[in-house]
Design a protein around this motif. Structure first.
Motif, PDB file in Angstrom:
ATOM      1  N   PHE A   4       0.859  -1.186   0.000  1.00  0.00           N
ATOM      2  CA  PHE A   4       0.000   0.000   0.000  1.00  0.00           C
ATOM      3  C   PHE A   4       0.893   1.233   0.000  1.00  0.00           C
ATOM      4  O   PHE A   4       2.097   1.152   0.238  1.00  0.00           O
ATOM      5  CB  PHE A   4      -0.966   0.001   1.195  1.00  0.00           C
ATOM      6  CG  PHE A   4      -0.305   0.230   2.529  1.00  0.00           C
ATOM      7  CD1 PHE A   4      -0.185   1.497   3.052  1.00  0.00           C
ATOM      8  CD2 PHE A   4       0.174  -0.843   3.270  1.00  0.00           C
ATOM      9  CE1 PHE A   4       0.410   1.709   4.280  1.00  0.00           C
ATOM     10  CE2 PHE A   4       0.771  -0.645   4.493  1.00  0.00           C
ATOM     11  CZ  PHE A   4       0.889   0.635   5.001  1.00  0.00           C
ATOM     12  N   ASP A   5       0.293   2.376  -0.298  1.00  0.00           N
ATOM     13  CA  ASP A   5       1.021   3.641  -0.328  1.00  0.00           C
ATOM     14  C   ASP A   5       0.533   4.542   0.799  1.00  0.00           C
ATOM     15  O   ASP A   5      -0.665   4.610   1.075  1.00  0.00           O
ATOM     16  CB  ASP A   5       0.808   4.362  -1.660  1.00  0.00           C
ATOM     17  CG  ASP A   5       1.465   3.648  -2.826  1.00  0.00           C
ATOM     18  OD1 ASP A   5       2.401   2.876  -2.583  1.00  0.00           O
ATOM     19  OD2 ASP A   5       1.040   3.878  -3.978  1.00  0.00           O
ATOM     20  N   ARG A 129       5.894   3.776  -0.151  1.00  0.00           N
ATOM     21  CA  ARG A 129       5.301   2.471  -0.449  1.00  0.00           C
ATOM     22  C   ARG A 129       5.764   1.477   0.604  1.00  0.00           C
ATOM     23  O   ARG A 129       6.943   1.358   0.888  1.00  0.00           O
ATOM     24  CB  ARG A 129       5.710   1.995  -1.832  1.00  0.00           C
ATOM     25  CG  ARG A 129       5.271   0.570  -2.061  1.00  0.00           C
ATOM     26  CD  ARG A 129       4.833   0.209  -3.427  1.00  0.00           C
ATOM     27  NE  ARG A 129       3.875   1.116  -3.999  1.00  0.00           N
ATOM     28  CZ  ARG A 129       3.807   1.346  -5.309  1.00  0.00           C
ATOM     29  NH1 ARG A 129       4.634   0.745  -6.123  1.00  0.00           N
ATOM     30  NH2 ARG A 129       2.906   2.155  -5.786  1.00  0.00           N
ATOM     31  N   ASN A 157      -3.627   4.435   0.576  1.00  0.00           N
ATOM     32  CA  ASN A 157      -4.371   4.000  -0.603  1.00  0.00           C
ATOM     33  C   ASN A 157      -3.549   3.024  -1.427  1.00  0.00           C
ATOM     34  O   ASN A 157      -2.427   2.676  -1.061  1.00  0.00           O
ATOM     35  CB  ASN A 157      -4.829   5.196  -1.452  1.00  0.00           C
ATOM     36  CG  ASN A 157      -3.682   6.003  -2.011  1.00  0.00           C
ATOM     37  OD1 ASN A 157      -2.546   5.574  -2.006  1.00  0.00           O
ATOM     38  ND2 ASN A 157      -3.991   7.182  -2.493  1.00  0.00           N
ATOM     39  N   ASN A 158      -4.110   2.594  -2.549  1.00  0.00           N
ATOM     40  CA  ASN A 158      -3.449   1.683  -3.469  1.00  0.00           C
ATOM     41  C   ASN A 158      -3.120   0.350  -2.784  1.00  0.00           C
ATOM     42  O   ASN A 158      -2.080  -0.238  -3.017  1.00  0.00           O
ATOM     43  CB  ASN A 158      -2.184   2.339  -4.045  1.00  0.00           C
ATOM     44  CG  ASN A 158      -1.829   1.797  -5.391  1.00  0.00           C
ATOM     45  OD1 ASN A 158      -2.621   1.103  -6.002  1.00  0.00           O
ATOM     46  ND2 ASN A 158      -0.636   2.095  -5.859  1.00  0.00           N
ATOM     47  N   ARG A 160      -2.948  -3.300  -2.363  1.00  0.00           N
ATOM     48  CA  ARG A 160      -2.987  -4.420  -3.323  1.00  0.00           C
ATOM     49  C   ARG A 160      -2.639  -5.722  -2.639  1.00  0.00           C
ATOM     50  O   ARG A 160      -1.788  -5.753  -1.778  1.00  0.00           O
ATOM     51  CB  ARG A 160      -1.995  -4.174  -4.445  1.00  0.00           C
ATOM     52  CG  ARG A 160      -2.265  -2.859  -5.121  1.00  0.00           C
ATOM     53  CD  ARG A 160      -1.598  -2.762  -6.407  1.00  0.00           C
ATOM     54  NE  ARG A 160      -1.948  -1.457  -6.951  1.00  0.00           N
ATOM     55  CZ  ARG A 160      -2.005  -1.202  -8.203  1.00  0.00           C
ATOM     56  NH1 ARG A 160      -1.728  -2.139  -9.068  1.00  0.00           N
ATOM     57  NH2 ARG A 160      -2.329  -0.007  -8.636  1.00  0.00           N
TER      58      ARG A 160
END
Length: 161
Positions: A4-5, A129, A157-158, A160
């Motif tokens: 994730f970021d 990250r 966010n992001n 995965r």
């Protein structure tokens, strides 16, 4: 490998809407009648104008109220110093901080490494990250960030799998 970021973003549309609402309230309030109190918006700066320092504080309070009602985190605002313009008029520049600065990113990476969680953190421009072997470890890392970093607004966010 799940990742994730960690980012710091501000919705510029909501900032502009809040400034418009604040300007409307300032123009209709009785105590600002006949004064030159207003807020101007540039790219990532807000400039507050008023006839006196007291009025500037009132304009700032109105703006902060409108920003918080619209869901903008006011911790992302960086206040400049008060400047005298002409006569009694004063102005103040407020910068809207977007993105994570390098020194803050280094602090986040150090915090993650010191926590002994089995994750890797790397600086990717104005984001950090974080990747790890399991989703649970990443969720623990997010919980750690929420607990430790209270002076700066962070979003995650992001995510995965």
């Amino acid at each position: 490998m799940p990742s994730f970021d960690i980012v710091s973003e501000v919705n510029q549309v909501e900032v502009r809407n809040a400034v418009d609402q604040a300007n409307k309230e300032v123009s209709t309030r009785y105590d600002f009648k006949g004064s030159d109190a207003r807020i101007e918006v540039a790219e990532k700066t807000l400039t507050l104008f008023a006839d006196a320092e007291f009025q500037l504080d009132q304009v700032k309070e109105i703006l902060l109220g409108k920003l918080s009602k619209r869901g903008v985190d006011i911790r992302c605002l960086e206040y400049g110093k008060l400047e005298k313009v002409s006569g009694n008029k004063v102005k103040q520049v407020i910068t809207v901080r977007v993105g994570i600065e390098t020194e803050m990113a280094k602090r986040l990476v150090k915090l993650i490494k010191d926590s002994k969680l089995k994750v890797q953190a790397s600086i990717q421009g104005d984001a950090v990250r974080v990747s790890g072997a399991k989703r649970d470890v990443l969720q623990d890392c997010i919980a750690l960030m929420r607990k430790e970093v209270t002076d700066f607004p962070l979003q995650y966010n992001n995510f995965r799998d």
